[in-house]
Motif scaffolding. Sequence first.
Motif, PDB file in Angstrom:
ATOM      1  N   MET A 106       0.709  -1.036   0.018  1.00 11.33           N
ATOM      2  CA  MET A 106       0.036  -0.019  -0.042  1.00 11.33           C
ATOM      3  C   MET A 106       0.546   1.288  -0.107  1.00 11.33           C
ATOM      4  SD  MET A 106      -1.281  -0.126   3.999  1.00 11.33           S
ATOM      5  CE  MET A 106      -1.822  -1.604   3.813  1.00 11.33           C
ATOM      6  N   ILE A 107       2.182   1.253   0.266  1.00 10.26           N
ATOM      7  CA  ILE A 107       2.944   2.195   0.066  1.00 10.26           C
ATOM      8  C   ILE A 107       3.407   2.591  -1.223  1.00 10.26           C
ATOM      9  CG2 ILE A 107       5.497   3.067   0.469  1.00 10.26           C
ATOM     10  CD1 ILE A 107       3.962   2.971   3.088  1.00 10.26           C
ATOM     11  N   LYS A 108       2.798   3.811  -1.541  1.00  9.57           N
ATOM     12  CA  LYS A 108       3.154   4.500  -2.930  1.00  9.57           C
ATOM     13  C   LYS A 108       3.958   5.374  -3.095  1.00  9.57           C
ATOM     14  CE  LYS A 108      -0.497   1.783  -3.961  1.00  9.57           C
ATOM     15  NZ  LYS A 108      -0.350   0.412  -4.776  1.00  9.57           N
ATOM     16  N   ASP A 109       4.635   6.083  -2.084  1.00  9.87           N
ATOM     17  CA  ASP A 109       5.552   7.090  -2.541  1.00  9.87           C
ATOM     18  C   ASP A 109       6.543   7.253  -1.116  1.00  9.87           C
ATOM     19  OD1 ASP A 109       6.600   9.398  -3.106  1.00  9.87           O
ATOM     20  OD2 ASP A 109       5.290  10.941  -2.365  1.00  9.87           O
ATOM     21  N   LEU A 110       7.303   6.420  -1.060  1.00  6.08           N
ATOM     22  CA  LEU A 110       8.548   6.260  -0.139  1.00  6.08           C
ATOM     23  C   LEU A 110       9.946   6.294  -0.746  1.00  6.08           C
ATOM     24  CD1 LEU A 110       9.140   5.774   2.822  1.00  6.08           C
ATOM     25  CD2 LEU A 110       9.298   3.419   2.382  1.00  6.08           C
ATOM     26  N   VAL A 111      10.787   7.259  -0.392  1.00  2.00           N
ATOM     27  CA  VAL A 111      12.293   7.152  -0.789  1.00  2.00           C
ATOM     28  C   VAL A 111      13.060   6.670   0.280  1.00  2.00           C
ATOM     29  CG1 VAL A 111      14.202   8.409  -1.546  1.00  2.00           C
ATOM     30  CG2 VAL A 111      11.833   9.238  -2.279  1.00  2.00           C
ATOM     31  N   VAL A 112      13.871   5.486  -0.196  1.00  2.00           N
ATOM     32  CA  VAL A 112      14.711   4.663   0.694  1.00  2.00           C
ATOM     33  C   VAL A 112      16.152   4.935   0.397  1.00  2.00           C
ATOM     34  CG1 VAL A 112      15.468   2.506   1.595  1.00  2.00           C
ATOM     35  CG2 VAL A 112      12.908   2.941   1.311  1.00  2.00           C
ATOM     36  N   VAL A 113      16.915   5.417   1.223  1.00  2.00           N
ATOM     37  CA  VAL A 113      18.257   5.687   1.115  1.00  2.00           C
ATOM     38  C   VAL A 113      18.973   4.607   1.777  1.00  2.00           C
ATOM     39  CG1 VAL A 113      20.171   7.171   1.043  1.00  2.00           C
ATOM     40  CG2 VAL A 113      17.907   8.187   0.703  1.00  2.00           C
ATOM     41  N   THR A 114      20.007   3.687   1.194  1.00  2.00           N
ATOM     42  CA  THR A 114      20.330   2.598   1.705  1.00  2.00           C
ATOM     43  C   THR A 114      21.788   2.379   1.370  1.00  2.00           C
ATOM     44  OG1 THR A 114      20.274   0.362   2.223  1.00  2.00           O
ATOM     45  CG2 THR A 114      19.344   0.963   0.118  1.00  2.00           C
ATOM     46  N   ASN A 115      22.614   1.770   2.406  1.00  2.00           N
ATOM     47  CA  ASN A 115      24.144   1.424   1.803  1.00  2.00           C
ATOM     48  C   ASN A 115      24.039  -0.152   1.488  1.00  2.00           C
ATOM     49  OD1 ASN A 115      23.712   0.628   4.758  1.00  2.00           O
ATOM     50  ND2 ASN A 115      25.991   0.499   4.914  1.00  2.00           N
ATOM     51  N   SER A 116      22.990  -0.777   1.778  1.00  2.00           N
ATOM     52  CA  SER A 116      22.916  -2.132   1.471  1.00  2.00           C
ATOM     53  C   SER A 116      22.383  -2.728   0.202  1.00  2.00           C
ATOM     54  CB  SER A 116      21.851  -2.738   2.487  1.00  2.00           C
ATOM     55  OG  SER A 116      21.259  -3.926   2.256  1.00  2.00           O
ATOM     56  N   ILE A 132      17.501   5.068  -3.663  1.00  2.00           N
ATOM     57  CA  ILE A 132      18.952   5.433  -3.657  1.00  2.00           C
ATOM     58  C   ILE A 132      19.773   5.047  -3.105  1.00  2.00           C
ATOM     59  CG2 ILE A 132      20.139   7.599  -3.145  1.00  2.00           C
ATOM     60  CD1 ILE A 132      17.351   9.233  -3.287  1.00  2.00           C
ATOM     61  N   VAL A 133      20.997   4.520  -3.715  1.00  6.36           N
ATOM     62  CA  VAL A 133      22.036   3.725  -3.218  1.00  6.36           C
ATOM     63  C   VAL A 133      23.136   4.662  -2.798  1.00  6.36           C
ATOM     64  CG1 VAL A 133      23.665   1.930  -3.344  1.00  6.36           C
ATOM     65  CG2 VAL A 133      21.418   1.647  -4.115  1.00  6.36           C
ATOM     66  N   THR A 134      23.875   4.481  -1.600  1.00  7.16           N
ATOM     67  CA  THR A 134      24.652   5.601  -1.246  1.00  7.16           C
ATOM     68  C   THR A 134      25.832   5.672  -1.882  1.00  7.16           C
ATOM     69  OG1 THR A 134      25.768   3.939   0.474  1.00  7.16           O
ATOM     70  CG2 THR A 134      23.865   5.426   1.303  1.00  7.16           C
ATOM     71  N   GLY A 135      26.510   4.286  -2.562  1.00 11.90           N
ATOM     72  CA  GLY A 135      27.800   4.199  -3.364  1.00 11.90           C
ATOM     73  C   GLY A 135      28.865   4.112  -1.903  1.00 11.90           C
ATOM     74  N   GLY A 136      30.032   3.959  -2.346  1.00 12.03           N
ATOM     75  CA  GLY A 136      31.276   3.792  -1.625  1.00 12.03           C
ATOM     76  C   GLY A 136      31.899   2.393  -1.830  1.00 12.03           C
ATOM     77  N   THR A 137      32.379   1.903  -0.923  1.00 12.16           N
ATOM     78  CA  THR A 137      33.331   0.604  -1.167  1.00 12.16           C
ATOM     79  C   THR A 137      32.579  -0.536  -0.572  1.00 12.16           C
ATOM     80  OG1 THR A 137      35.278   2.071  -0.646  1.00 12.16           O
ATOM     81  CG2 THR A 137      35.513  -0.472  -0.634  1.00 12.16           C
ATOM     82  N   LEU A 138      32.598  -1.736  -1.499  1.00 13.94           N
ATOM     83  CA  LEU A 138      31.683  -2.770  -1.202  1.00 13.94           C
ATOM     84  C   LEU A 138      32.357  -3.339   0.061  1.00 13.94           C
ATOM     85  CD1 LEU A 138      29.538  -4.777  -1.898  1.00 13.94           C
ATOM     86  CD2 LEU A 138      31.061  -5.974  -3.353  1.00 13.94           C
ATOM     87  N   ARG A 139      31.607  -3.773   1.012  1.00 11.53           N
ATOM     88  CA  ARG A 139      32.157  -4.732   2.033  1.00 11.53           C
ATOM     89  C   ARG A 139      31.511  -6.091   1.870  1.00 11.53           C
ATOM     90  NH1 ARG A 139      29.985  -5.394   7.966  1.00 11.53           N
ATOM     91  NH2 ARG A 139      31.646  -6.509   9.040  1.00 11.53           N
ATOM     92  N   PRO A 140      32.174  -7.028   1.320  1.00 16.17           N
ATOM     93  CA  PRO A 140      31.552  -8.262   0.738  1.00 16.17           C
ATOM     94  C   PRO A 140      30.947  -9.240   2.052  1.00 16.17           C
ATOM     95  CG  PRO A 140      33.899  -8.074  -0.045  1.00 16.17           C
ATOM     96  CD  PRO A 140      33.675  -7.222   1.135  1.00 16.17           C
ATOM     97  N   LEU A 153      27.175  11.006   0.001  1.00 17.44           N
ATOM     98  CA  LEU A 153      26.083  11.346  -0.402  1.00 17.44           C
ATOM     99  C   LEU A 153      25.121  11.506   0.706  1.00 17.44           C
ATOM    100  CD1 LEU A 153      23.807  11.200  -2.775  1.00 17.44           C
ATOM    101  CD2 LEU A 153      23.170   8.979  -2.297  1.00 17.44           C
ATOM    102  N   LEU A 154      25.381  10.994   1.745  1.00 12.51           N
ATOM    103  CA  LEU A 154      24.422  11.245   3.031  1.00 12.51           C
ATOM    104  C   LEU A 154      24.482  12.623   3.509  1.00 12.51           C
ATOM    105  CD1 LEU A 154      25.208   7.874   4.939  1.00 12.51           C
ATOM    106  CD2 LEU A 154      22.932   8.291   3.704  1.00 12.51           C
ATOM    107  N   ARG A 155      25.678  13.175   3.095  1.00 16.81           N
ATOM    108  CA  ARG A 155      25.819  14.789   3.585  1.00 16.81           C
ATOM    109  C   ARG A 155      24.695  15.557   2.945  1.00 16.81           C
ATOM    110  NH1 ARG A 155      32.218  14.591   2.686  1.00 16.81           N
ATOM    111  NH2 ARG A 155      32.681  12.866   3.985  1.00 16.81           N
ATOM    112  N   GLU A 156      24.184  15.224   1.770  1.00 18.91           N
ATOM    113  CA  GLU A 156      23.462  15.856   0.998  1.00 18.91           C
ATOM    114  C   GLU A 156      21.794  15.697   1.136  1.00 18.91           C
ATOM    115  OE1 GLU A 156      24.916  18.254  -0.651  1.00 18.91           O
ATOM    116  OE2 GLU A 156      26.830  17.535  -0.020  1.00 18.91           O
ATOM    117  N   ILE A 157      21.484  14.670   2.083  1.00 17.52           N
ATOM    118  CA  ILE A 157      20.309  14.380   2.209  1.00 17.52           C
ATOM    119  C   ILE A 157      19.615  14.421   3.536  1.00 17.52           C
ATOM    120  CG2 ILE A 157      18.699  12.293   2.223  1.00 17.52           C
ATOM    121  CD1 ILE A 157      20.400  11.037  -0.174  1.00 17.52           C
ATOM    122  N   ASN A 158      18.442  14.997   3.779  1.00 16.39           N
ATOM    123  CA  ASN A 158      17.910  15.075   4.949  1.00 16.39           C
ATOM    124  C   ASN A 158      16.812  14.067   4.826  1.00 16.39           C
ATOM    125  OD1 ASN A 158      19.375  17.292   5.890  1.00 16.39           O
ATOM    126  ND2 ASN A 158      18.127  18.642   4.116  1.00 16.39           N
TER     127      ASN A 158
END
Length: 246
Positions: A106-116, A132-140, A153-158
């Motif tokens: 039922m969620i229709k408008d959600l922005v998820v920012v994740t490093n996973s 939105i994926v944060t980017g960075g170095t992969l931790r396997p 990227l997280l510095r630019e998002i509220n």
Amino acid sequence: MIVDALKDYGRVRIDDLVKSVGVSAVTIRNDLAQLEQAHLLRRVRGGAIAAFTSRHDGDDGLSMPTRLKEKERIVSAAVEMIRDGETMFMSSGSTADLLAANIPSMIKDLVVVTNSINVARILAGHSGVTVIVTGGTLRPKSNSLVSPLGDVLLREINADLALLSASGVHETRGFTNSSWAEAEVTKAMVRAAKRVVFMADYTKINHIASARIVELGRADTLITNKAAPADFMKAARQKGLEIVAT
């Protein structure tokens, strides 16, 4: 029960376990042998000592199935906090994966920012979620993106809400992680979110991992299980942390 006793006391004796559980010493020794093979303890003369270290994240193959119901209850409580129209941070971890899989249709408008990477893949099939994926170095080990460059990227998002995981939760040491790089990303999410919610099953309570994230009072809410120690929950509430015990 043996694992829980080790978390509380750091050491168990075979004689004491025989009396409290009501089984034979042979059964206890077999259990200790299996737990040692799973790297959950180290056997010593007359018993065993805990093998949990400051870099132990608690998500081993043996303990996950036994904690699935506890994690599902935590996720159910977390889902109730998600609202359409919001931007939300999600960190990595098995609980985060489970949460991503249970975000309602039922969620229709959600922005998820994740490093996973796992969370991003799961949510890719949800039509109401922009990922939105944060980017960075992969931790396997955790299939997550971390520093260096994991927090740029997280510095630019509220964000309106952060639903985060921790390897340990302690009255004085606060929320901790087994990975220093992972902890830096989680710290950045905490700084950029209006509301901070940590998810940690009862086995993480009173464990101190090597990398500190934030003190208890910096978060708004902790979602855990009713099996969490009562003295911890009382102390945490006195520090201003809301406890949701599922």
